[in-house]
Design a protein around this motif. Structure first.
Motif: not given
Length: 340
Positions: A49-72
């Motif tokens: 999924a990391r390989q896809m960061l910033g490279r996905t078509p509009s219907n696919i999103i690569a997300v990082r579900p944790l931000r600043d050490g906590v669950i976002s």
């Protein structure tokens, strides 16, 4: 596959590490999930999924579900944990594992509950939480049970935890949301401002790892950087030096140095004396930034050492703490009884 009874998880903003008792660290993958927006189906987790960061078509999103050490993003975190537990423990499990999860030292009760619930939903029989600096100190091979004070600086992806530990507990600590991610952001900001070049997160991270520096290098290193020219809107590549990187990273590094200084100021004098003898230990992925030990040493005047395999310290410490899980369980039972 046989049942796995005890699992330690370092639920990091940048990476998730899984430690299985008797096997060591069995998984180290980026905390990234790729999701199909239309069907809400998970397409990839971790490195893929990391390989896809910033490279996905509009219907696919690569997300990082944790931000600043906590669950976002609670739902995605739960699904990601489920995937990693299944991958490391096998899916045909009859027994549910006991899970020890690490959290930054400054998290609120609400954030702790979110982590606990996500791990339980992902298949944990019993879930325990442990503070990151304590796990990092154990993983770095420090004896925290003694009355001597030890100081640890754990620089992760989302948070930097600075703590003084004695007799198995935290005496003074501070957690700031300035760490690896902020380093990347500072590099992106610097490139926009100084070179009018727009670069992505992955490029910034790559530059940080190859030519990033916190202290002047003996030899200046140069690297080619590719991005989009903000003036023409076309792709462009320029050469960047490690000297420029030091300038770009100055602000977040200053914050970390000041936090370390602040914790030392609040430390009882007896423990301060111990720390000036034993020095400060740095753990976490941020410890790999060139010259960070020298930078902190210069600000605090105390010898700084980088732990062996700093990225795995928290996971290893969590795993080692699993050995005393029965003691923790008994302790909690006794506490509950004393309230009744």
């Amino acid at each position: 596959m046989g049942f796995t009874e005890e699992v330690g998880i370092d639920l990091g903003t940048a990476n998730v590490l899984v430690y299985i008792k008797g096997k060591g660290v069995v998984l180290n993958e980026p905390s990234v999930v790729a999701i199909n927006r239309d069907t809400n189906e998970i397409l990839a987790v971790g490195e893929e999924a990391r390989q896809m960061l910033g490279r996905t078509p509009s219907n696919i999103i690569a997300v990082r579900p944790l931000r600043d050490g906590v669950i976002s993003d609670y739902d995605v975190t739960e699904r990601m944990l489920k995937y990693f537990i299944k991958k490391t423990c096998g899916s045909g499990r009859f027994f549910k594992p006991r899970i020890m999860v690490c959290v930054p030292s400054g998290v609120t009760e609400v954030e702790k509950r979110a982590v606990r619930e996500a791990a339980t939903q992902a298949g944990g029989k019993a879930v325990y939480l442990m503070e990151e600096p304590v796990a990092a100190a154990i993983g770095a091979g420090l004896d925290i049970s003694k009355p001597d004070g030890v100081m640890i600086i754990d620089i992760g992806g989302g948070t930097t935890d600075v703590a003084v530990i004695s007799l198995g507990g935290i005496v003074t600590s501070t957690s700031v949301k300035v760490a690896g991610d902020k380093f990347d952001e500072s590099i992106i900001k610097y490139m926009r401002k100084e070179h009018k070049l727009y670069i992505g997160e992955r490029t910034a991270e790559e530059m940080k790892m190859t030519i990033g520096t916190a202290y002047p290098r003996e030899e200046v290193v140069v690297k080619e950087c590719r991005g989009r020219d903000l003036v023409t809107g076309l792709p462009k590549s320029i050469e960047i030096t490690s000297k420029e990187m030091m300038e770009a990273l100055d602000e977040p590094l200053q914050v970390i140095c000041e936090v370390a200084h602040g914790v030392l100021e609040r430390t009882p004098p007896e423990l301060s004396a111990d720390i000036s003898n034993s020095g400060i230990v740095i753990t976490g992925g941020g410890a790999l930034l060139h010259g960070i030990d020298k930078r902190i040493e210069e600000r605090t005047g105390i010898k700084v050492t980088i732990a062996e395999d700093p990225k795995s310290c928290v996971a290893i410490g969590t795993g080692k703490a699993l050995n005393s899980i029965d003691a923790i369980e008994n302790n909690q039972m006794n506490k509950r009884r004393s309230y009744i």
